[in-house]
Design a protein around this motif. Structure first.
Motif, PDB file in Angstrom:
ATOM      1  N   VAL A 174     -59.796 -83.801   8.564  1.00 12.43           N
ATOM      2  CA  VAL A 174     -59.884 -84.214   7.154  1.00 12.43           C
ATOM      3  C   VAL A 174     -58.762 -85.194   6.831  1.00 12.43           C
ATOM      4  O   VAL A 174     -58.976 -86.197   6.133  1.00 12.43           O
TER       5      VAL A 174
ATOM      6  N   TYR B 249     -66.289 -82.570   2.153  1.00 13.47           N
ATOM      7  CA  TYR B 249     -65.086 -83.254   2.615  1.00 13.47           C
ATOM      8  C   TYR B 249     -65.047 -84.720   2.219  1.00 13.47           C
ATOM      9  O   TYR B 249     -63.984 -85.229   1.865  1.00 13.47           O
TER      10      TYR B 249
ATOM     11  N   VAL C 174     -62.039 -86.129   0.017  1.00 12.99           N
ATOM     12  CA  VAL C 174     -61.137 -87.140   0.571  1.00 12.99           C
ATOM     13  C   VAL C 174     -61.103 -88.367  -0.327  1.00 12.99           C
ATOM     14  O   VAL C 174     -60.046 -88.970  -0.541  1.00 12.99           O
TER      15      VAL C 174
ATOM     16  N   LEU D 216     -58.944 -89.110   5.525  1.00 16.59           N
ATOM     17  CA  LEU D 216     -58.150 -89.601   4.407  1.00 16.59           C
ATOM     18  C   LEU D 216     -57.413 -90.877   4.800  1.00 16.59           C
ATOM     19  O   LEU D 216     -57.404 -91.850   4.049  1.00 16.59           O
TER      20      LEU D 216
END
Length: 149
Positions: A119, A87, A91, A123
């Motif tokens: 997630v 992740y 990101v 971001l």
């Protein structure tokens, strides 16, 4: 004759001691339980540093084709990383794409609908730092052009 043999013998002993010293500490270092963990961390940091420097080499903010290619590549890399469960890297790639996107609000809306909420929060927290980095790169590129004129 005797002095040269003695100095040669002393040099040989010193060389043997040095090699022994190297072997001893290399074995001690490798048997350390934290050695592999530290080595992985160091390599990961080095890789991220190289990726950051690659960003400035790849991205030319004056060429729309390169920006579009960079945008599409970053979206693809981000999706692949997220699919594999990485992740953080995913990101980072998506924030790079948002930073160079012509319509970031629309892209953020699409990502908000498609990404899981944690997630998407990652971001949003990374976006200001990446955007600032892109702006700094753009100002540096403009400074380089001014010097050429």
């Amino acid at each position: 004759m005797m002095g040269s043999r003695t100095s040669a013998l002393a040099a040989g002993v010193c060389a043997a001691l040095f090699i022994g010293y190297c072997v001893y500490f290399d074995r001690k270092r490798r048997s350390d339980p934290n050695f592999r963990r530290k080595l992985r961390e160091r390599r990961r940091k080095q890789k991220t540093a190289e990726e950051k420097s690659d960003l400035s080499k790849v991205l030319d903010l004056k060429d729309p084709e390169k920006i579009q290619k960079f945008f599409l590549d970053e979206i693809q890399l981000g999706e692949e990383c997220l699919a594999h469960g990485d992740y953080e890297t995913g990101v980072e790639h998506l924030t790079n794409a948002i930073a160079v996107c012509g319509q970031p609000q629309q892209l953020l809306q699409v990502l908000q609908q498609t990404l899981p909420p944690p997630v998407f929060q990652m971001l949003l927290t990374k976006l200001p730092t990446i955007s600032q980095k892109i702006i700094n790169m753009q100002s540096l590129a403009e400074d380089d052009v001014e010097y050429l004129i």
